[in-house]
Structures are given as C-alpha cells and as structure tokens.
Design a protein around this motif. Sequence first.
Motif, short mmCIF file in Angstrom:
data_model
loop_
_atom_site.label_atom_id
_atom_site.label_comp_id
_atom_site.label_asym_id
_atom_site.label_seq_id
_atom_site.Cartn_x
_atom_site.Cartn_y
_atom_site.Cartn_z
N GLN A 168 0.73 -1.31 0.06
CA GLN A 168 -0.06 0.16 -0.06
C GLN A 168 0.89 1.02 0.09
N TYR A 218 5.73 3.57 -10.12
CA TYR A 218 4.55 3.98 -10.31
C TYR A 218 4.56 5.34 -11.47
N SER A 251 -0.28 5.44 -9.84
CA SER A 251 -0.69 4.43 -10.66
C SER A 251 0.25 3.31 -11.16
N TYR A 252 -0.31 2.18 -10.94
CA TYR A 252 0.77 0.83 -11.33
C TYR A 252 0.78 0.80 -12.91
N TYR A 253 -0.22 1.47 -13.42
CA TYR A 253 -0.15 1.74 -15.04
C TYR A 253 0.66 2.56 -15.69
N PHE A 289 -7.30 4.93 -14.04
CA PHE A 289 -6.29 3.64 -13.74
C PHE A 289 -5.37 4.16 -12.41
N ASN A 317 -4.39 3.83 -8.72
CA ASN A 317 -4.54 3.27 -7.56
C ASN A 317 -4.54 3.84 -6.19
N HIS A 318 -3.74 4.89 -6.27
CA HIS A 318 -3.69 5.54 -4.90
C HIS A 318 -3.98 7.10 -5.12
#
Length: 125
Positions: free
Chosen positions: A1, A32, A99-101, A111, A113-114
């Motif tokens: 996280q 990221y 984002s992980y993308y 997209f 993520n956080h």
Amino acid sequence: QVQLQESGGGSVQAGGSLKLSCISSGNTSRRYCLAWFRQAPGKKRAVVATLDESGDRITYAAAVRGRFTISKDNSINTLFLQMNSLKFEDTAVYYCAASYYDCSLVASGEFVNHWGQGTQVTVAA
C-alpha cells in the motif's frame, strides 16, 4: 500500500506562484506513474500533469502547459508541482495520484490506484 499526503496549497493573487508537495509512504519501492489532478467547484476531476517512473516522460494539460512544472525527488519520496502565473481558473482542490499503469492510461483517472486527500488552491482574480 502507498499513502500520499499533499501540502503547499493556499490562497494567492492572480499572477502569483505556489509549490505543491506530495510525500509518499508505504511501498515506495514499486514503480509508479505519478500525477497531479485537480477538481474545481462543479467540475469533474481532471489531470494536470503526469510523470512516468523514469522521470523522462512528462505530460501537461493544455491549460497549464508552460506555467506548471511537475517533478519528483526520489531520495525523499516526494512529488512536486510548481505553479507559476496562476490564474483564477486554476482555483481547485489539487490531488496527488499514483498508478501502477502506464501514464498514457492515467489521464482519465480510471487507472489511478492511490489518491492523496487533496489540498485547496485558491487564486484571487
């Protein structure tokens, strides 16, 4: 996280400058796409700038290009947004995002993520 915490917002006269910071904590070893978004009153949240994990690919929304600069300092896990020549229409809550993308997918916000909790920027006309 990952946890994201913005700071640096405030009130400024048109033409002035502010520098936003976003400190990340948690699993910062993962790579990221980082970004800044903003949401003005009555409007949808919109991307302001993105920065890929290498720091080589940067994109800006047309409305801020030439006035805002996104950057990061990996040594202190901090993302920045330098905002110059601020305009009344820059007034919004600004959000840091990770984002992980790939950054090409991040602009829609779908997209991400956080998110950070947001920091208010108010520009007086």
